[in-house]
Design an enzyme around this catalytic site. Structure first.
Site, PDB file in Angstrom:
ATOM      1  N   ASP A   1      13.518  19.404  30.874  1.00 29.93           N
ATOM      2  CA  ASP A   1      13.929  19.601  29.472  1.00 29.93           C
ATOM      3  C   ASP A   1      15.304  19.585  29.323  1.00 29.93           C
ATOM      4  O   ASP A   1      16.031  20.330  30.272  1.00 29.93           O
ATOM      5  CB  ASP A   1      13.218  20.803  28.999  1.00 29.93           C
ATOM      6  CG  ASP A   1      13.568  21.248  27.803  1.00 29.93           C
ATOM      7  OD1 ASP A   1      13.054  20.614  26.820  1.00 29.93           O
ATOM      8  OD2 ASP A   1      14.092  22.146  27.359  1.00 29.93           O
TER       9      ASP A   1
ATOM     10  N   GLU B   1      15.183  14.524  30.448  1.00 34.30           N
ATOM     11  CA  GLU B   1      15.258  14.173  29.035  1.00 34.30           C
ATOM     12  C   GLU B   1      16.536  14.379  28.690  1.00 34.30           C
ATOM     13  O   GLU B   1      17.537  15.135  28.755  1.00 34.30           O
ATOM     14  CB  GLU B   1      14.467  15.521  28.273  1.00 34.30           C
ATOM     15  CG  GLU B   1      14.577  15.353  26.812  1.00 34.30           C
ATOM     16  CD  GLU B   1      14.492  16.399  25.918  1.00 34.30           C
ATOM     17  OE1 GLU B   1      13.826  16.414  24.829  1.00 34.30           O
ATOM     18  OE2 GLU B   1      14.431  17.764  26.297  1.00 34.30           O
TER      19      GLU B   1
END
Length: 541
Positions: free
Chosen positions: A210, A274
């Site tokens: 993330d 990401e």
């Protein structure tokens, strides 16, 4: 690149190159205990469905203990399971049963920030002399007593939160409840590597990392410059160009540490990063010499204008940007962006599914997209997303893409026995797994057929890609591999079209239409497409 791909195909692709990743938002997939929130036992109960669907790996959004300020992306313990979702024993059973069905497990890893309730941050906040003070990013106030610089939070307002007890500010790229970890501190690096080892030892096949581009911040804490492209109605965070708060050069050192750790494990573990960045910067996250992430997420389809004039050059530019040894990937929807049906409508969503599952690279399929779930309007009184609460009125809320999976037309769509945590779509009695399983031309039937084609014809999963046409509403390209050549032709418009193929392409046999008919039809040097139709053609040798 073409020669390298041919060499790679001789030895066979890795599972994450040939496979399809299915993203599960665990709060919304299946509730097993009647509390209105999905959980791990619920996911386990649906594993046979996923195996039968034809996907290869499951990416599960965060399931760690958390105060849920950002629904799991504020982690209070990196090596445990939130009781809302189950137990570590449930997780181990999930891994075992998934592997037994040939499914891999990819876990969300949140390295940029923890929860303010994490013991690390509690210690860091306890005083300037605490050994963990430097595990987070603390700065003295500016000369006027305000924040140390102009950095903004992704979720609105300043990215600095004042701590009266110590007289300093701490940095948070997202919510104030999500303080950023200091990745320049080697103790943080080692602690987070231990987290990865914990889950790898439990059989996890990889991680989706993330906010990877946020992990390292400017060492000099310089102000971000104004964004000349900022316009009214945009996310206020976009008022500044994130020059010093993201995509810093040192991030590659962090990524290399992750990669070395993953590569040291038995089996092929995958790292998916990401990074909402331009193409040339996304490509940089592959790293040099195989030291980056295996798959830096390619989000270009999430915001691209849905026209042949835009999509065809975008695909070509992405293919050209991928460095030697890199492997492409594609995303149409996720938990942070509106669903594809909400963006394009149900007819073009079928065409988009064919695009996603026939481009070169690893596709990520968001839960519910396989049945055509749409973006759900959320009444103000039921808004959950802190993004929407912090920056209201701009349509930035993510709840509408996170609504419960629609399994059947019974009470609460088969997701739960009680009112779910988010409202169901009004069309769930029509758009659901049970109904679509019995329909010859449903979105689910189309998705299954596309996934089956990928498995039956390696040219569609790992073969070479080359463009054929981008004229009017037509996008067409070839996929070639293992002695086969496939033509994919997509009508991105609402009118029928007819196009003459280049002589070198020739004709062949139609394998699949997005309308789930025409199979076996012969195709010559002219292709005829109905409105909103895509086709896959196996060309004659």
């Amino acid at each position: 690149m073409a020669e390298q791909e041919r060499e790679r195909l001789k030895t066979g692709p890795l599972w994450w190159q040939a496979g399809v990743v299915y993203q599960i938002y665990p709060r919304s997939f299946q509730d097993s205990n009647g509390d209105g929130v999905g959980d791990l036992p619920g996911i386990i109960s649906r594993l046979p469905y996923l195996a039968d669907l034809g996907v290869d790996a499951i990416w599960i959004s965060p399931i760690y203990p958390s105060p849920m300020a950002d629904f799991g992306y504020d982690v209070a313990d990196y090596t445990a399971i939130h009781p809302l979702f189950g137990t570590l024993e449930d997780f181990d059973r999930l891994v075992q049963e998934a592997h037994g069905l040939g499914l891999r497990i990819i876990l969300d890893f949140v390295p940029n920030h923890s929860s303010q309730e994490h013991p690390w941050f509690k210690a860091s906040r306890s005083g300037r002399d605490d050994p963990k003070r430097d595990w987070y990013i603390w700065r003295n106030p500016a000369a006027d007593g305000g924040p140390p610089n102009n950095w903004l939070s992704e979720f609105g307002g300043s990215a600095w939160e004042y701590d009266a007890a110590s007289g300093q500010y701490y940095y948070h790229a997202f919510l104030k409840e999500q303080p950023d970890l200091n990745w320049r501190n080697p103790d943080v690096v080692e602690a987070m590597h231990d987290v990865l080892r914990f889950w790898l030892d439990r059989g996890v096949d990889g991680f989706r990392i993330d906010a990877l581009w946020h992990v390292i911040k400017d060492a000099e804490f310089r102000d971000n410059p104004p964004n000349p492209d900022f316009r009214e109605g945009m996310n206020p965070h976009s008022a500044l160009t994130q020059l010093y708060t993201g995509d810093r050069p040192e991030v590659m050192d962090v990524i290399t540490g992750f990669r070395v750790l993953a590569d040291s494990c038995e089996g092929d573990r995958v790292l998916i990063g990401e990074a909402y960045l331009p193409l040339h910067r996304i490509a940089a996250y592959y790293g040099e010499g195989g030291r980056g992430v295996h798959l830096p997420f390619n989000f270009t389809l999430l915001a691209a204008p849905w026209t042949a004039a835009d999509l065809a050059p975008l695909i070509a530019a992405y293919e050209a940007a991928i460095p030697e040894g890199g492997w492409p990937n594609w995303v149409l929807s996720n938990h942070d962006r509106p669903r594809v049906v909400g963006r394009l409508g149900p007819d073009q969503a079928r065409v988009a599914a064919m695009l996603l599952l026939t481009l070169r690279g690893t596709p990520t399929l968001y839960y519910g997209d396989e049945i055509g779930m749409t973006q759900v309007p959320i009444p103000k009184e039921r808004v959950q997303d802190p993004f929407e609460k912090n920056v209201p009125g701009l349509g930035l809320g993510r709840d509408g893409a996170r609504t419960p999976m629609q399994w059947d037309d019974g009470p609460f769509a088969g997701f739960s026995t009680v009112e779910p945590w988010l409202p169901l779509a009004e069309d769930f009695t029509e758009v659901n797994v049970k109904r679509e399983q019995g329909e010859a031309a449903s979105m689910l039937t189309l998705t299954r057929a596309l996934l089956a084609l990928r498995r039956a014809h390696p040219a569609l999963s790992v073969g070479l890609w080359s463009p054929v046409a981008a004229v009017g509403d037509l996008v067409a390209y070839l996929r070639q591999g293992e002695g086969e050549t496939m033509l994919v032709a997509l009508n991105l418009g609402g009118d029928p079209l007819s196009a003459t193929l280049p002589e070198a392409v020739g004709g062949g046999r139609l394998l699949l239409s997005t309308f789930c008919d025409r199979a076996g039809e012969r195709v010559g040097d002219t292709i005829d497409l109905r409105p909103n139709e895509g086709i896959v053609v196996q060309l004659a040798p």
